[in-house]
Design an enzyme around this catalytic site. Structure first.
Site, PDB file in Angstrom:
ATOM      1  N   THR A  55      12.676 -50.867 -19.974  1.00 36.91           N
ATOM      2  CA  THR A  55      13.816 -51.593 -19.379  1.00 36.91           C
ATOM      3  C   THR A  55      13.471 -51.837 -17.912  1.00 36.91           C
ATOM      4  O   THR A  55      14.053 -51.219 -17.012  1.00 36.91           O
ATOM      5  CB  THR A  55      15.124 -50.769 -19.495  1.00 36.91           C
ATOM      6  OG1 THR A  55      14.874 -49.429 -19.032  1.00 36.91           O
ATOM      7  CG2 THR A  55      15.654 -50.731 -20.907  1.00 36.91           C
ATOM      8  N   HIS A 115      17.485 -37.571  -7.247  1.00 28.63           N
ATOM      9  CA  HIS A 115      16.107 -37.189  -6.913  1.00 28.63           C
ATOM     10  C   HIS A 115      15.563 -38.096  -5.804  1.00 28.63           C
ATOM     11  O   HIS A 115      14.913 -37.638  -4.861  1.00 28.63           O
ATOM     12  CB  HIS A 115      15.204 -37.262  -8.149  1.00 28.63           C
ATOM     13  CG  HIS A 115      15.648 -36.333  -9.244  1.00 28.63           C
ATOM     14  ND1 HIS A 115      15.207 -36.431 -10.543  1.00 28.63           N
ATOM     15  CD2 HIS A 115      16.510 -35.283  -9.223  1.00 28.63           C
ATOM     16  CE1 HIS A 115      15.778 -35.486 -11.264  1.00 28.63           C
ATOM     17  NE2 HIS A 115      16.566 -34.785 -10.500  1.00 28.63           N
ATOM     18  N   TYR A 170      29.890 -28.647  -2.731  1.00 30.07           N
ATOM     19  CA  TYR A 170      30.088 -30.014  -2.175  1.00 30.07           C
ATOM     20  C   TYR A 170      29.720 -31.140  -3.154  1.00 30.07           C
ATOM     21  O   TYR A 170      29.824 -32.301  -2.788  1.00 30.07           O
ATOM     22  CB  TYR A 170      29.263 -30.232  -0.887  1.00 30.07           C
ATOM     23  CG  TYR A 170      29.438 -29.183   0.171  1.00 30.07           C
ATOM     24  CD1 TYR A 170      30.693 -28.990   0.751  1.00 30.07           C
ATOM     25  CD2 TYR A 170      28.381 -28.398   0.583  1.00 30.07           C
ATOM     26  CE1 TYR A 170      30.875 -28.018   1.729  1.00 30.07           C
ATOM     27  CE2 TYR A 170      28.552 -27.431   1.561  1.00 30.07           C
ATOM     28  CZ  TYR A 170      29.798 -27.244   2.134  1.00 30.07           C
ATOM     29  OH  TYR A 170      29.966 -26.296   3.084  1.00 30.07           O
ATOM     30  N   CYS A 194      33.029 -29.289  12.529  1.00 28.44           N
ATOM     31  CA  CYS A 194      31.560 -29.184  12.591  1.00 28.44           C
ATOM     32  C   CYS A 194      30.809 -30.379  12.007  1.00 28.44           C
ATOM     33  O   CYS A 194      29.963 -30.967  12.681  1.00 28.44           O
ATOM     34  CB  CYS A 194      31.092 -27.914  11.900  1.00 28.44           C
ATOM     35  SG  CYS A 194      31.616 -26.443  12.783  1.00 28.44           S
ATOM     36  N   ARG A 210      41.283 -30.641  13.388  1.00 28.44           N
ATOM     37  CA  ARG A 210      40.283 -31.441  14.100  1.00 28.44           C
ATOM     38  C   ARG A 210      39.430 -32.265  13.139  1.00 28.44           C
ATOM     39  O   ARG A 210      38.824 -31.728  12.219  1.00 28.44           O
ATOM     40  CB  ARG A 210      39.394 -30.534  14.962  1.00 28.44           C
ATOM     41  CG  ARG A 210      40.116 -30.022  16.193  1.00 28.44           C
ATOM     42  CD  ARG A 210      39.299 -29.026  16.941  1.00 28.44           C
ATOM     43  NE  ARG A 210      39.001 -27.849  16.134  1.00 28.44           N
ATOM     44  CZ  ARG A 210      38.099 -26.923  16.455  1.00 28.44           C
ATOM     45  NH1 ARG A 210      37.408 -27.042  17.573  1.00 28.44           N
ATOM     46  NH2 ARG A 210      37.894 -25.895  15.666  1.00 28.44           N
TER      47      ARG A 210
HETATM   48  N1  LIG Z   1       8.207 -43.327 -17.671  1.00 27.73           N
HETATM   49  C1  LIG Z   1       9.011 -42.313 -17.469  1.00 27.73           C
HETATM   50  O1  LIG Z   1       8.647 -41.287 -16.883  1.00 27.73           O
HETATM   51  C2  LIG Z   1      10.407 -42.358 -18.005  1.00 27.73           C
HETATM   52  C3  LIG Z   1      11.168 -41.166 -18.046  1.00 27.73           C
HETATM   53  C4  LIG Z   1      12.455 -41.232 -18.568  1.00 27.73           C
HETATM   54  C5  LIG Z   1      12.972 -42.421 -19.030  1.00 27.73           C
HETATM   55  N2  LIG Z   1      12.229 -43.563 -18.955  1.00 27.73           N
HETATM   56  C6  LIG Z   1      12.804 -44.796 -19.507  1.00 27.73           C
HETATM   57  O2  LIG Z   1      12.292 -44.930 -20.833  1.00 27.73           O
HETATM   58  C7  LIG Z   1      12.072 -46.306 -21.135  1.00 27.73           C
HETATM   59  C8  LIG Z   1      10.610 -46.514 -21.497  1.00 27.73           C
HETATM   60  O3  LIG Z   1       9.822 -46.242 -20.369  1.00 27.73           O
HETATM   61  P1  LIG Z   1       8.241 -46.231 -20.468  1.00 27.73           P
HETATM   62  O4  LIG Z   1       7.753 -45.821 -19.129  1.00 27.73           O
HETATM   63  O5  LIG Z   1       7.853 -45.429 -21.654  1.00 27.73           O
HETATM   64  O6  LIG Z   1       7.943 -47.777 -20.740  1.00 27.73           O
HETATM   65  P2  LIG Z   1       6.540 -48.455 -21.093  1.00 27.73           P
HETATM   66  O7  LIG Z   1       6.557 -49.795 -20.484  1.00 27.73           O
HETATM   67  O8  LIG Z   1       5.419 -47.515 -20.787  1.00 27.73           O
HETATM   68  O9  LIG Z   1       6.590 -48.590 -22.669  1.00 27.73           O
HETATM   69  C9  LIG Z   1       7.433 -49.435 -23.346  1.00 27.73           C
HETATM   70  C10 LIG Z   1       6.761 -49.821 -24.650  1.00 27.73           C
HETATM   71  O10 LIG Z   1       7.709 -50.550 -25.434  1.00 27.73           O
HETATM   72  C11 LIG Z   1       6.961 -51.504 -26.166  1.00 27.73           C
HETATM   73  N3  LIG Z   1       7.842 -52.519 -26.722  1.00 27.73           N
HETATM   74  C12 LIG Z   1       8.440 -53.568 -26.104  1.00 27.73           C
HETATM   75  N4  LIG Z   1       9.129 -54.281 -26.990  1.00 27.73           N
HETATM   76  C13 LIG Z   1       8.989 -53.694 -28.177  1.00 27.73           C
HETATM   77  C14 LIG Z   1       9.490 -53.974 -29.480  1.00 27.73           C
HETATM   78  N5  LIG Z   1      10.275 -55.016 -29.719  1.00 27.73           N
HETATM   79  N6  LIG Z   1       9.137 -53.161 -30.487  1.00 27.73           N
HETATM   80  C15 LIG Z   1       8.337 -52.082 -30.266  1.00 27.73           C
HETATM   81  N7  LIG Z   1       7.838 -51.769 -29.057  1.00 27.73           N
HETATM   82  C16 LIG Z   1       8.170 -52.562 -28.027  1.00 27.73           C
HETATM   83  C17 LIG Z   1       5.948 -52.016 -25.159  1.00 27.73           C
HETATM   84  O11 LIG Z   1       4.880 -52.700 -25.787  1.00 27.73           O
HETATM   85  C18 LIG Z   1       5.527 -50.708 -24.494  1.00 27.73           C
HETATM   86  O12 LIG Z   1       4.428 -50.125 -25.151  1.00 27.73           O
HETATM   87  C19 LIG Z   1      12.504 -47.084 -19.916  1.00 27.73           C
HETATM   88  O13 LIG Z   1      13.850 -47.463 -20.089  1.00 27.73           O
HETATM   89  C20 LIG Z   1      12.406 -46.080 -18.796  1.00 27.73           C
HETATM   90  O14 LIG Z   1      13.260 -46.382 -17.728  1.00 27.73           O
HETATM   91  C21 LIG Z   1      10.951 -43.539 -18.466  1.00 27.73           C
END
Ligand SMILES: NC(=O)c1ccc[n+]([C@@H]2O[C@H](COP(=O)([O-])OP(=O)(O)OC[C@H]3O[C@@H](n4cnc5c(N)ncnc54)[C@H](O)[C@@H]3O)[C@@H](O)[C@H]2O)c1
Length: 453
Positions: A86, A217, A257, A268, A331
């Protein structure tokens, strides 16, 4: 379980390999044939410590395979995790095209699938995307009702690249958003033995938690860097400062907090924030985070005023005026500013604060009170009942115990502007507005907490 994982990226690959290693049967799906081929050859398509060995072992044991065929993966599984990307669009909004494409494809397969199937989104999506975009697509393409004819959940992933396997295996917290009990139960069972505390919430709340985590973070990193820059410019070791700051687990690294409510004040925090910003200016260290902290605090007072104005009523009963309960210190109390601004706008104001006797105020506290609210004595009443008689809008300003159990004392004509949020019963009042919580009735979004054994 038999699980299909859509998206063989940084998240999907780790989820697929770790779940296969735990003994589940996994089919991973991607539109990229290179990634599909890599998995089937027992190799990791991404660099991540330990992942290659896990994939090799799981593929050899026939617990992990990959395909580009959505229908086959759907037929071979009972639970689908959506882990596609995404990414950001140039304007900062989320590009949902991958997630919506896969939701449509999964919907088409669900149409003909007879067995119960659960669809669980793990990609990071904004609160509301599930309800406004993903659910309508699934419904349209499957002809079925999510939560009833098939399971639906949002289960954000919190792993970090480079320590992804460790993070997957030892999560502190599992956030489970689910539309139905069977999906919630399936996701809970996946976390039964990993030591995580599971929180079962609605999908919107789950999506908000994922964002709150990541921006928190980011804010921590930038705060540490801003403090480091001020320290460096002042000839001080910022590492030492932050290390010792983090040693206080009661006030600094703790829930203290960390709740929405009203603005900060007192003798403060505002003063010290002003002084450090001035000092930073003198040593040429810009402080956008500290500046924003002041701006957000003003905004919180503006929001309270807007909530009072939105009631359309012109008389206000303020419960609490000091900057926190059990002190008579006025205050820089943000409630004093709120009172001052209400008077300036012509509201009739009654104030009840058990800790406050104008005759007993002394020194800088008295000077502050007289400068901002010269007629304070005329505004104060001696008891809660008089305050409630005096105002159509009841502003709960502090969490003083004198204001506990307020709900039965309120009349139907009252409007409640709650800047504290401690008294859950208050939220049942028909005219209720809370400072940082939209849901008037908390029972609508119960949180089930399953603590780690
Ligand atoms: N990378 C991280 O550390 C991390 C951690 C937590 C959450 N996320 C979230 O998880 C999601 C994936 O992140 P990522 O880093 O793994 O992405 P990425 O871009 O590494 O992988 C996404 C994969 O999805 C595939 N894809 C796209 N359309 C597709 C379809 N129609 N059918 C099957 N596969 C398809 C792509 O070819 C790609 O291999 C994102 O929303 C990201 O924000 C990422």
């Amino acid at each position: 379980m038999k699980v299909s994982v859509f998206g063989i990226g940084y998240v999907g690959t780790v989820v697929a390999a770790c779940m296969a290693d735990e003994g589940h049967d996994i089919v991973a799906v991607d539109i990229s044939t290179e990634k599909v081929d890599a998995i089937n050859a027992g190799q990791s398509p991404i660099v991540e410590p330990g992942l290659g060995e896990l994939i090799e072992r799981a593929v050899k044991a026939r617990r992990l395979s990959a395909t580009a065929d959505v229908a086959r993966a759907m037929a071979d599984s009972e639970l689908s995790f959506i882990c596609v990307g995404t990414p950001s669009l140039p304007n900062g909004s989320l590009d949902l095209k991958y997630v919506l494409q896969i939701a449509a494809d999964i919907g088409k397969s669900l149409k003909t699938k007879r067995d119960w199937h659960m669809v669980v989104v793990r990609s990071t999506i904004l609160p509301g995307v599930m309800e406004s975009q993903i659910i309508p697509l699934l419904r349209e393409h499957s002809g079925k009702e999510p939560g009833k004819d098939f399971g639906l959940g949002y289960y954000p992933e919190f792993l970090r690249e480079s320590s992804a396997i460790e993070d997957f295996r030892n999560p502190q917290v599992a956030v489970i958003g689910a539309m139905d009990a069977r999906t919630a139960d399936a996701l809970k069972s996946l976390n039964a033995d990993n030591g995580a505390t599971s929180f079962v919430v609605d999908c919107r709340t789950a999506a908000s938690i994922k964002y709150a985590n990541n921006v928190w973070h980011a804010l921590k990193v930038s705060f540490a860097n801003e403090m480091g820059a001020i320290c460096k410019a002042s000839g001080i070791d910022g590492n030492k400062v932050m290390e010792i700051l983090c040693a206080d687990k009661r006030l600094n690294i703790s829930p203290a907090y960390m709740k929405p409510g009203f603005a900060f004040g007192g003798s403060c925090l505002p003063k010290d924030l002003r002084a450090l910003r001035y000092h930073a200016k003198m040593v040429d260290a810009p402080t956008p985070i500290l500046d924003a902290t002041v701006a957000v605090n003003h905004l919180q007072i503006d929001r309270a005023l807007a909530a009072i104005a939105a009631t359309g009523k012109r008389s206000v009963a303020m419960l609490g005026l000091t900057f926190k309960p059990n002190t008579d210190d006025l205050r820089e109390s943000p409630l004093v500013e709120l009172a001052e601004r209400l008077l300036g706008k012509g509201y009739r104001l009654t104030i009840y604060d058990r800790d406050l006797q104008v005759a007993k105020l002394v020194g800088s506290n008295r000077r502050f009170a007289m400068q901002h609210l010269p007629h304070l004595n005329d505004l104060l009443v001696d008891d809660l009942a008089s305050a409630l008689r005096g105002g159509d809008v009841v502003v709960v300003g502090t969490g003083h115990k004198a204001f506990a159990d307020l709900r039965p004392k309120l009349a139907a004509h009252h409007h409640v502007v709650d800047l504290v949020g401690r008294d859950l019963a208050l939220r049942g009042h028909p005219n209720y507005d809370g400072a940082g919580w939209a849901d008037a009735a908390p029972q609508r979004t119960p949180i089930t907490v399953i603590r780690a054994a």
